[in-house]
Design a protein around this motif. Structure first.
Motif, PDB file in Angstrom:
ATOM      1  N   PRO A  92     -19.838  72.722  57.362  1.00 60.47           N
ATOM      2  CA  PRO A  92     -19.530  71.392  56.862  1.00 60.47           C
ATOM      3  C   PRO A  92     -19.003  70.483  57.995  1.00 60.47           C
ATOM      4  O   PRO A  92     -18.935  69.190  57.483  1.00 60.47           O
ATOM      5  N   HIS A  93     -18.265  71.077  58.757  1.00 65.57           N
ATOM      6  CA  HIS A  93     -17.873  70.105  59.764  1.00 65.57           C
ATOM      7  C   HIS A  93     -18.760  69.594  60.894  1.00 65.57           C
ATOM      8  O   HIS A  93     -18.643  68.530  61.752  1.00 65.57           O
ATOM      9  N   GLU A  94     -20.111  70.058  60.791  1.00 65.74           N
ATOM     10  CA  GLU A  94     -21.231  69.734  61.764  1.00 65.74           C
ATOM     11  C   GLU A  94     -21.906  68.590  61.170  1.00 65.74           C
ATOM     12  O   GLU A  94     -23.039  68.717  60.663  1.00 65.74           O
ATOM     13  N   VAL A  95     -21.450  67.603  60.911  1.00 65.00           N
ATOM     14  CA  VAL A  95     -21.814  66.481  60.115  1.00 65.00           C
ATOM     15  C   VAL A  95     -21.416  65.027  60.777  1.00 65.00           C
ATOM     16  O   VAL A  95     -20.279  64.923  61.252  1.00 65.00           O
ATOM     17  N   GLU A  96     -22.378  63.927  60.668  1.00 65.13           N
ATOM     18  CA  GLU A  96     -22.035  62.769  61.204  1.00 65.13           C
ATOM     19  C   GLU A  96     -22.007  61.798  60.057  1.00 65.13           C
ATOM     20  O   GLU A  96     -23.109  61.804  59.219  1.00 65.13           O
ATOM     21  N   LEU A  97     -21.219  60.874  59.522  1.00 60.70           N
ATOM     22  CA  LEU A  97     -21.063  60.103  58.418  1.00 60.70           C
ATOM     23  C   LEU A  97     -21.473  58.727  58.867  1.00 60.70           C
ATOM     24  O   LEU A  97     -20.997  58.213  59.995  1.00 60.70           O
ATOM     25  N   SER A  98     -21.822  58.018  57.886  1.00 57.26           N
ATOM     26  CA  SER A  98     -22.117  56.272  58.174  1.00 57.26           C
ATOM     27  C   SER A  98     -22.327  55.819  56.688  1.00 57.26           C
ATOM     28  O   SER A  98     -22.607  56.400  55.884  1.00 57.26           O
ATOM     29  N   ARG A  99     -21.597  54.591  56.828  1.00 59.07           N
ATOM     30  CA  ARG A  99     -21.660  53.709  55.581  1.00 59.07           C
ATOM     31  C   ARG A  99     -23.161  53.071  55.639  1.00 59.07           C
ATOM     32  O   ARG A  99     -23.673  52.644  54.449  1.00 59.07           O
ATOM     33  N   GLN A 100     -23.689  52.878  56.473  1.00 55.86           N
ATOM     34  CA  GLN A 100     -24.914  52.022  56.738  1.00 55.86           C
ATOM     35  C   GLN A 100     -26.259  52.804  56.823  1.00 55.86           C
ATOM     36  O   GLN A 100     -26.175  54.103  57.455  1.00 55.86           O
ATOM     37  N   ALA A 101     -27.198  52.406  56.100  1.00 56.31           N
ATOM     38  CA  ALA A 101     -28.464  53.347  56.161  1.00 56.31           C
ATOM     39  C   ALA A 101     -29.052  53.104  57.536  1.00 56.31           C
ATOM     40  O   ALA A 101     -28.876  52.259  58.079  1.00 56.31           O
ATOM     41  N   ALA A 102     -29.770  54.206  57.793  1.00 58.78           N
ATOM     42  CA  ALA A 102     -30.426  54.208  59.001  1.00 58.78           C
ATOM     43  C   ALA A 102     -31.666  55.260  59.085  1.00 58.78           C
ATOM     44  O   ALA A 102     -31.602  56.358  58.091  1.00 58.78           O
ATOM     45  N   PRO A 103     -32.880  55.339  59.699  1.00 58.31           N
ATOM     46  CA  PRO A 103     -33.791  56.169  59.663  1.00 58.31           C
ATOM     47  C   PRO A 103     -33.704  57.619  59.499  1.00 58.31           C
ATOM     48  O   PRO A 103     -34.287  58.397  58.699  1.00 58.31           O
ATOM     49  N   ARG A 119     -15.520  57.519  44.645  1.00 56.00           N
ATOM     50  CA  ARG A 119     -16.577  58.212  43.853  1.00 56.00           C
ATOM     51  C   ARG A 119     -17.690  57.450  43.535  1.00 56.00           C
ATOM     52  O   ARG A 119     -17.460  56.369  43.250  1.00 56.00           O
ATOM     53  N   GLY A 120     -18.915  57.915  43.462  1.00 53.69           N
ATOM     54  CA  GLY A 120     -20.185  57.109  43.138  1.00 53.69           C
ATOM     55  C   GLY A 120     -20.754  56.224  43.955  1.00 53.69           C
ATOM     56  O   GLY A 120     -21.895  55.851  43.938  1.00 53.69           O
ATOM     57  N   GLN A 121     -19.968  56.013  45.078  1.00 57.38           N
ATOM     58  CA  GLN A 121     -20.599  55.262  46.296  1.00 57.38           C
ATOM     59  C   GLN A 121     -21.632  56.102  47.055  1.00 57.38           C
ATOM     60  O   GLN A 121     -21.797  57.267  47.055  1.00 57.38           O
ATOM     61  N   THR A 122     -22.712  55.337  47.704  1.00 61.34           N
ATOM     62  CA  THR A 122     -23.659  55.979  48.512  1.00 61.34           C
ATOM     63  C   THR A 122     -22.959  56.236  50.019  1.00 61.34           C
ATOM     64  O   THR A 122     -22.567  55.198  50.555  1.00 61.34           O
ATOM     65  N   LEU A 123     -23.057  57.262  50.462  1.00 58.70           N
ATOM     66  CA  LEU A 123     -22.914  57.653  51.820  1.00 58.70           C
ATOM     67  C   LEU A 123     -23.961  57.960  52.811  1.00 58.70           C
ATOM     68  O   LEU A 123     -24.993  58.650  51.920  1.00 58.70           O
ATOM     69  N   PHE A 124     -24.021  57.962  54.107  1.00 56.67           N
ATOM     70  CA  PHE A 124     -25.399  58.259  54.803  1.00 56.67           C
ATOM     71  C   PHE A 124     -24.677  59.470  55.650  1.00 56.67           C
ATOM     72  O   PHE A 124     -23.757  59.142  56.452  1.00 56.67           O
ATOM     73  N   PHE A 125     -25.498  60.495  56.107  1.00 55.56           N
ATOM     74  CA  PHE A 125     -25.150  61.432  56.900  1.00 55.56           C
ATOM     75  C   PHE A 125     -26.205  62.131  57.394  1.00 55.56           C
ATOM     76  O   PHE A 125     -27.289  61.809  57.209  1.00 55.56           O
ATOM     77  N   ARG A 126     -25.832  62.806  58.414  1.00 50.41           N
ATOM     78  CA  ARG A 126     -26.823  63.635  59.273  1.00 50.41           C
ATOM     79  C   ARG A 126     -26.103  64.921  60.096  1.00 50.41           C
ATOM     80  O   ARG A 126     -25.179  64.767  60.321  1.00 50.41           O
ATOM     81  N   PRO A 127     -26.991  66.225  59.825  1.00 48.48           N
ATOM     82  CA  PRO A 127     -26.269  67.157  60.435  1.00 48.48           C
ATOM     83  C   PRO A 127     -26.444  67.045  61.833  1.00 48.48           C
ATOM     84  O   PRO A 127     -27.547  66.635  62.338  1.00 48.48           O
ATOM     85  N   ASN A 128     -25.330  67.459  62.441  1.00 48.63           N
ATOM     86  CA  ASN A 128     -25.460  67.327  64.304  1.00 48.63           C
ATOM     87  C   ASN A 128     -25.062  68.755  64.753  1.00 48.63           C
ATOM     88  O   ASN A 128     -24.336  68.838  65.435  1.00 48.63           O
ATOM     89  N   ALA A 129     -25.613  69.709  64.156  1.00 50.31           N
ATOM     90  CA  ALA A 129     -25.338  71.134  64.672  1.00 50.31           C
ATOM     91  C   ALA A 129     -25.495  71.163  66.104  1.00 50.31           C
ATOM     92  O   ALA A 129     -26.582  70.821  66.711  1.00 50.31           O
ATOM     93  N   SER A 130     -24.760  71.773  66.730  1.00 49.18           N
ATOM     94  CA  SER A 130     -24.786  71.884  68.220  1.00 49.18           C
ATOM     95  C   SER A 130     -25.768  72.980  68.823  1.00 49.18           C
ATOM     96  O   SER A 130     -25.804  73.805  68.338  1.00 49.18           O
TER      97      SER A 130
END
Lengths: 322, 275
Positions: A254-265, A311-322
């Motif tokens: 769960p901690h190996e993650v990067e969040l963002s409010r903006q969409a990206a490819p 709650r209900g908002q959309t969030l963008f994320f990416r796993p960044n496992a080291s």
């Protein structure tokens, strides 16, 4: 005193409790036997103590094969999950028991016993309870008395079977820090059994991860957490997320993650299901389209993406496992 | 609303009161009344005849024999009971449930049958009869037979009391004692025995009460020789059959007093056990 476990097997009827266990514990180490219930960790501890006989294999203390040696001759201190204090004796008499049971020639005088017992009770900070009976004490107090009792006979090895298992969360945390400190001070070779990975990580020098009667991995807390030997160890040592990416399945903590409010490819979209502030970190649960299992992301509480998050908002994320 | 609640509690009270009343009634008619009759019969011709009956040589001999039977059978049962309870509660072995069932056998077998079995084994025409006669050993119609019969009927009491207690206590305290260097005997003396002492006392009291009052099995093997092989219950029966009611009830009173004493001891042990 070092402990070596060589080729130990043990079966109860048809159930194979331990399968070819090999383990070397160095003098002064604090080792955790970690695994789910029924994995054989308690059986292994009891075999080291001499309470249980292995079907085959050897137990070696400092180079001496003690496999045939009786429990009372092995000089190990043992702390039970449910304390096993002598209920009809006062705290003082409980701690003095081991000294009083010594053969007459080795037995210290009553004055020496008194001094020794009071010293131990002071060490566990319970000297004011000397005249009480076990049933008058709280769980945490009982466990500390059990520890003092085990240390009274100056064992060369300390074995603890789920020592904090029956205590509530707060006392548990206090007591395990206290045990770690105590181990620093007296530096006794210690082995403790636990099913709680957090406890093992916090207290132990090395962790032995067990499952279904075999050892899955041995290593320092950092090693087993960061380089788990297999799936089982990975899952047992912490929470994990599974994410289906194209035709690939990715696992990450769960901690190996990067969040963002903006969409990206390179980012995945998820709908916020839950936001849990857990002290220093906050856990966000995300629902990803096309997969049953939600994703849990743990970020520091002042992470910029959390500001105003609903709650209900959309969030963008990416796993960044080291 | 409140009246409804009131009426249900009153109804419940009424039901409870009826039940309690019935219990007391049964208790009075079946227990207290007979006790009263025994006492009043015993002293109906004054205390002098009571003491004559009680202090008569045959009565004293019967009392002695009863005490001998109790004095031998109770300690043996303590040893057997503790050993059996220890085996059953601390070890796993083949035939364990059979052993537990067998311990209960004297509860289910009629004492008369127990007595007859001993006659068949040790009597003149019995299994060991010839061998015993050759070696001049008298078991039936003698004290050993009475002790054996008493032993048989009292076997379950101590073991039955201890098995659940020891099973519930588990083996961890014993293990802790072993780990701290105690020998088997030290462990038993300092850990096991103190933990079971009130249960043991309770079992011993029940066992003693039963041994004092045993009639059936002892009656078969005793031979009813006055002053020699008569226990107190048998003595009461003989006196009663001779229409010597005052003496019979006087001796019965002695038994009664001993039984009440046991009851008080039992209560005392039980209260400590429950603590």
């Amino acid at each position: 005193m070092s402990i070596e476990v060589q080729h130990v097997n043990k079966a109860f009827g048809d159930f194979k409790a331990l399968n070819e266990i090999n383990l070397a514990i160095e003098s002064g180490e604090l080792v955790a036997l970690l695994g789910p219930s029924g994995c054989g960790k308690t059986t292994l501890l009891r075999i080291i103590a001499g309470l249980e006989k292995p079907d085959s294999g050897h137990i070696i203390f400092n180079g001496d094969d003690v496999s045939k040696r009786d429990v009372r001759k092995r000089n190990v201190g043992f702390v039970f999950q449910h304390y096993a204090l002598f209920r009809h004796m006062t705290v003082f008499d409980n701690v003095a028991f081991g000294l009083r049971m010594k053969p007459r020639r080795q037995r210290p005088s009553e004055t020496e016993i008194r001094a020794k017992v009071m010293e131990l009770l002071q060490m566990v900070q319970l000297d004011w309870l000397a005249d009480r009976y076990p049933e008058q004490l709280s769980g945490g107090q009982r466990q500390r008395i059990a520890l003092a009792r085990a240390l009274a006979v100056q064992p060369e090895i300390l074995l603890l079977d789920e020592p904090f298992g029956a205590l509530d969360a707060k006392v548990r945390k206090e007591l395990r820090r206290w045990l770690a400190n105590l181990h620093e001070e007296i530096n006794l070779t210690s082995v403790f059994v636990t099913h709680d990975q957090e406890e093992a990580m916090e207290v132990a020098d090395r962790i032995v991860v067990m499952n279904k009667g075999v050892i899955e991995q041995i290593g320092t807390p950092a090693e087993v957490y960061e380089n788990p030997a297999n799936e089982f160890v990975y899952h047992f040592l912490g929470d994990s997320n599974q994410l289906q990416l194209n035709d690939q399945q990715i696992q990450f903590r769960p901690h190996e993650v990067e969040l963002s409010r903006q969409a990206a490819p390179e980012l995945q979209a998820g709908i916020v299901r839950d936001i849990r502030p857990l002290g220093a970190i906050t856990r966000v649960t995300l629902k990803v389209a096309g997969q049953e299992q939600p994703i849990e992301a743990e970020v520091v509480r002042d992470n910029i993406n959390l500001i105003g998050l609903q709650r209900g908002q959309t969030l963008f994320f990416r796993p960044n496992a080291s | 609303m409140s009246t409804l609640v009131l009426s249900t509690t009153r109804q419940r009270n009424l039901g409870a009161l009826t039940l309690i009343g019935c219990a007391w009634l049964v208790f009075l008619v079946f227990l207290v009344l007979p006790l009263y009759v025994v006492l009043s019969e015993a002293i109906q011709q004054g205390y002098a005849s009571f003491f004559t009956a009680v202090l008569e040589p045959d009565a004293i001999a019967a009392l002695k024999l009863t005490l001998i039977a109790v004095g031998i059978s109770v300690p043996l049962n303590v040893v057997f009971g503790v050993a059996a309870a220890w085996c059953v509660s601390k070890y796993e072995f083949r035939g364990k449930s059979l052993l537990v069932t067998l311990i209960d056998l004297p509860f289910s077998v009629s004492p008369i049958i127990a007595g007859l079995v001993y006659i068949l084994l040790f009597g003149a025409q019995g299994f060991f009869g010839e061998w015993l006669a050759e070696h001049d050993i008298q078991i039936i119609f003698a004290i050993p037979g009475i002790v054996l019969a008493t032993l048989f009927v009292t076997v379950p009491f101590v073991a039955r009391e201890l098995i659940p207690l020891m099973q519930q206590q588990g083996t961890q305290e014993e293990e802790a004692a072993r780990l701290l260097g105690a020998s088997g005997w030290q462990m038993f003396w300092h850990v096991t025995l103190p933990n079971i002492r009130w249960g043991l006392t309770y079992g011993v009291v029940l066992c003693t009460a039963r041994a004092l009052g045993e009639f059936g099995a002892v009656s078969v093997v005793s031979g009813h020789i006055r002053g020699f092989t008569n226990t107190l219950p048998l003595h009461v029966e003989i006196l009663y059959n001779e229409y010597n009611h005052v003496a019979a009830f006087s001796v019965a009173t002695v038994l009664l007093v001993m039984a009440l004493l046991m009851l008080i001891l039992k209560q005392w042990a039980q209260e400590r056990l429950e603590k």
